[in-house]
Design a protein around this motif. Structure first.
Motif, short mmCIF file in Angstrom:
data_model
loop_
_atom_site.label_atom_id
_atom_site.label_comp_id
_atom_site.label_asym_id
_atom_site.label_seq_id
_atom_site.Cartn_x
_atom_site.Cartn_y
_atom_site.Cartn_z
N GLY A 227 0.80 -1.22 0.00
CA GLY A 227 0.00 0.00 0.00
C GLY A 227 0.83 1.26 0.00
O GLY A 227 1.81 1.40 -0.75
N ASP A 228 0.48 2.21 0.87
CA ASP A 228 1.16 3.51 0.92
C ASP A 228 2.59 3.42 1.42
O ASP A 228 3.35 4.39 1.32
N ALA A 229 2.96 2.29 2.00
CA ALA A 229 4.33 2.13 2.50
C ALA A 229 5.33 1.85 1.38
O ALA A 229 6.54 1.85 1.62
N LEU A 230 4.83 1.62 0.18
CA LEU A 230 5.71 1.26 -0.93
C LEU A 230 6.29 2.50 -1.61
O LEU A 230 5.54 3.42 -1.98
N PRO A 231 7.60 2.53 -1.84
CA PRO A 231 8.23 3.63 -2.58
C PRO A 231 8.08 3.40 -4.09
O PRO A 231 8.56 2.40 -4.61
N ARG A 232 7.43 4.32 -4.74
CA ARG A 232 7.22 4.15 -6.18
C ARG A 232 7.16 5.51 -6.87
O ARG A 232 6.62 6.47 -6.32
N VAL A 233 7.71 5.57 -8.06
CA VAL A 233 7.62 6.75 -8.92
C VAL A 233 7.42 6.28 -10.35
O VAL A 233 7.71 5.12 -10.67
N ASP A 234 6.94 7.18 -11.20
CA ASP A 234 6.85 6.82 -12.62
C ASP A 234 8.15 7.20 -13.31
O ASP A 234 8.96 7.97 -12.76
N PRO A 235 8.38 6.71 -14.52
CA PRO A 235 9.68 6.95 -15.19
C PRO A 235 9.98 8.42 -15.41
O PRO A 235 11.15 8.81 -15.48
N GLY A 236 8.93 9.24 -15.52
CA GLY A 236 9.17 10.66 -15.78
C GLY A 236 9.38 11.49 -14.53
O GLY A 236 9.60 12.71 -14.62
N ALA A 237 9.37 10.87 -13.36
CA ALA A 237 9.55 11.63 -12.11
C ALA A 237 10.93 12.26 -12.09
O ALA A 237 11.92 11.69 -12.56
N SER A 238 11.00 13.47 -11.50
CA SER A 238 12.28 14.17 -11.40
C SER A 238 13.18 13.50 -10.38
O SER A 238 12.73 12.72 -9.54
N PHE A 239 14.45 13.86 -10.46
CA PHE A 239 15.42 13.30 -9.52
C PHE A 239 15.04 13.67 -8.08
O PHE A 239 15.12 12.84 -7.17
N GLY A 240 14.59 14.89 -7.88
CA GLY A 240 14.20 15.33 -6.55
C GLY A 240 13.00 14.57 -6.03
O GLY A 240 12.94 14.19 -4.85
N GLU A 241 12.00 14.33 -6.89
CA GLU A 241 10.82 13.56 -6.48
C GLU A 241 11.21 12.14 -6.08
O GLU A 241 10.70 11.59 -5.10
N MET A 242 12.14 11.59 -6.82
CA MET A 242 12.59 10.22 -6.53
C MET A 242 13.29 10.16 -5.17
O MET A 242 13.05 9.25 -4.37
N LEU A 243 14.13 11.16 -4.88
CA LEU A 243 14.82 11.17 -3.59
C LEU A 243 13.84 11.35 -2.43
O LEU A 243 14.00 10.73 -1.38
N GLU B 132 10.75 10.36 -2.34
CA GLU B 132 10.04 9.09 -2.17
C GLU B 132 10.91 8.07 -1.43
O GLU B 132 10.44 7.39 -0.52
N MET B 133 12.18 8.00 -1.77
CA MET B 133 13.08 7.07 -1.10
C MET B 133 13.23 7.43 0.38
O MET B 133 13.17 6.56 1.25
N THR B 134 13.40 8.72 0.64
CA THR B 134 13.60 9.16 2.02
C THR B 134 12.34 8.94 2.85
O THR B 134 12.40 8.48 4.00
N GLY B 135 11.19 9.25 2.28
CA GLY B 135 9.94 9.15 3.01
C GLY B 135 9.54 7.73 3.34
O GLY B 135 8.93 7.47 4.40
N LYS B 136 9.87 6.78 2.48
CA LYS B 136 9.44 5.39 2.70
C LYS B 136 10.49 4.58 3.46
O LYS B 136 10.17 3.52 4.01
N GLY B 137 11.71 5.03 3.49
CA GLY B 137 12.73 4.43 4.35
C GLY B 137 13.14 3.01 4.04
O GLY B 137 13.59 2.30 4.94
N ILE C 105 14.54 0.02 -10.77
CA ILE C 105 14.76 0.29 -9.36
C ILE C 105 15.92 1.26 -9.22
O ILE C 105 16.85 1.28 -10.04
N PHE C 106 15.85 2.11 -8.20
CA PHE C 106 16.94 3.03 -7.89
C PHE C 106 17.18 2.94 -6.39
O PHE C 106 16.26 3.06 -5.59
N THR C 107 18.44 2.70 -6.00
CA THR C 107 18.77 2.43 -4.60
C THR C 107 19.69 3.49 -4.02
O THR C 107 20.27 4.32 -4.75
N ASP C 108 19.87 3.42 -2.69
CA ASP C 108 20.83 4.29 -2.02
C ASP C 108 22.22 4.14 -2.61
O ASP C 108 22.98 5.11 -2.75
N GLY C 109 22.58 2.91 -2.94
CA GLY C 109 23.90 2.66 -3.53
C GLY C 109 24.04 3.34 -4.88
O GLY C 109 25.12 3.87 -5.20
N ASP C 110 22.97 3.32 -5.67
CA ASP C 110 23.02 4.00 -6.97
C ASP C 110 23.23 5.50 -6.78
O ASP C 110 23.97 6.14 -7.54
N LEU C 111 22.57 6.05 -5.75
CA LEU C 111 22.72 7.48 -5.47
C LEU C 111 24.17 7.82 -5.12
O LEU C 111 24.73 8.80 -5.62
#
Length: 329
Positions: free
Chosen positions: A213-229, A231-236, A252-258
């Motif tokens: 549900g809402d606990a899942l981190p997800r973005v669409d392919p067109g999401a900006s880099f800031g939106e993606m970060l 989402e990652m930070t908020g879902k932990g 998928i985009f991970t902390d390691g990729d960042l």
């Protein structure tokens, strides 16, 4: 105040070694006497339409409780009935569909032998585990399993020691032969031990543990880099899935990729999720066992995995912390 007796450590070790030698010899003797009666007893218990009712007095009773528990946990319905209580009403628990396994080293237990005629009258098959083939119990039994020992480990040759070890070992041998004959497997064992480690490993599914549900981190392919970060930070969870319009995780985009992008340098703010994601991420079905998710993460050295349904849609996420909390790993 009475002084404690002097303690001789060397003698204690000597007696311990002697005890183990005597009990090892007792088990070797039981093994040497295994014959067709054991095979027939195993078949009788296997063909039983009811339960194996184990009985025994004193130390044999304690052994009997253990044997009944081992049988029940390995696929053979079993229970323990105390012979003394059986004479006062508990014999009503025994039905003609049952098999009775009566345990007595001497074979002369008054409480046990008192109910033997009633069992015979009911037509209940009677298996005797005894140290005396000429005992009253043995004479009235359909089959006799010999648990005889040459001597007890007790220095006085009185306390049941080697004899109870022989009884327990024979009970274990019956349980093992029966579970093999039944085709009893790991998942069967897990179903009778849901609270144990094996039960957790074999009965818990990914869907039971995954975030959803809402606990899942997800973005669409067109999401900006800031939106993606964000989402990652908020879902932990240390990653975000990149999901297409049909709900399938395409990347998928991970902390390691960042960290690796930052190390390379360059402008990141203008990038989109679709440009930095890893395509075709590792996934696992929500119907899979949690232990399979653990194996997948270990094999690919990842700490999280995307969970998909039968149609390949992103429905959950699982990480090693979830598996550790559930004691799967």
């Amino acid at each position: 105040m009475t002084a404690a007796p002097a303690f001789d450590a060397a003698r204690a070790l000597q007696l311990a070694a002697r005890t183990l030698d005597i009990e090892a010899a007792a088990l070797a003797g039981v093994k040497a006497r295994l014959d067709d009666a054991f095979a027939q007893a195993t078949y009788t218990m296997l063909a039983c339409r009811g339960r194996v009712v184990v009985m025994g007095m004193g130390k044999s009773g304690h052994v009997g409780r253990k044997i009944a528990a081992t049988l029940a946990s390995t696929g053979t319905p079993a229970m323990f009935v105390h012979p003394a209580e059986a004479s006062h009403g508990d014999l009503g628990m025994v039905t003609p569909d049952d098999v009775v396994l009566a345990i007595s080293n001497s074979g002369e237990s008054d409480e046990l032998n008192a109910i033997v005629p009633l069992l015979r009258r009911q037509g209940v098959p009677l298996l005797a585990m005894t140290g005396r083939a000429d005992s009253t119990l043995a004479r009235h039994a359909d089959l006799v399993l010999s648990s005889a020992v040459e001597q007890e480990a007790c220095p006085l040759n009185l306390a049941p020691t080697a004899s109870t070890t022989a009884q327990i070992a024979l009970g274990d041998a019956l349980a093992v032969a029966l579970l093999d004959a039944r085709g009893f497997k790991e998942d069967d064992f897990a179903r009778s031990h849901p609270g144990g480690a094996l039960g957790r490993r074999l009965l818990v599914h990914v869907a039971d543990l995954m975030r959803s549900g809402d606990a899942l981190p997800r973005v669409d392919p067109g999401a900006s880099f800031g939106e993606m970060l964000r989402e990652m930070t908020g879902k932990g969870l240390g990653f975000t899935a990149v999901v297409d319009a049909a709900g399938r995780a395409i990347g998928i985009f991970t902390d390691g990729d960042l960290r690796r992008l930052i190390e390379k340098g360059g402008e990141l703010r203008g990038l989109t999720a679709g440009e930095v994601m890893h395509p075709n991420p590792r996934t696992i079905a929500d119907t899979a066992l949690a232990v399979d998710a653990a194996t997948l993460m270990e094999r690919h050295r990842i700490t999280s995995v995307i969970v998909v349904d039968a149609d390949g849609r992103f429905v959950g996420a699982l990480n090693t912390n979830d598996l550790m909390r559930a004691k799967v790993i």
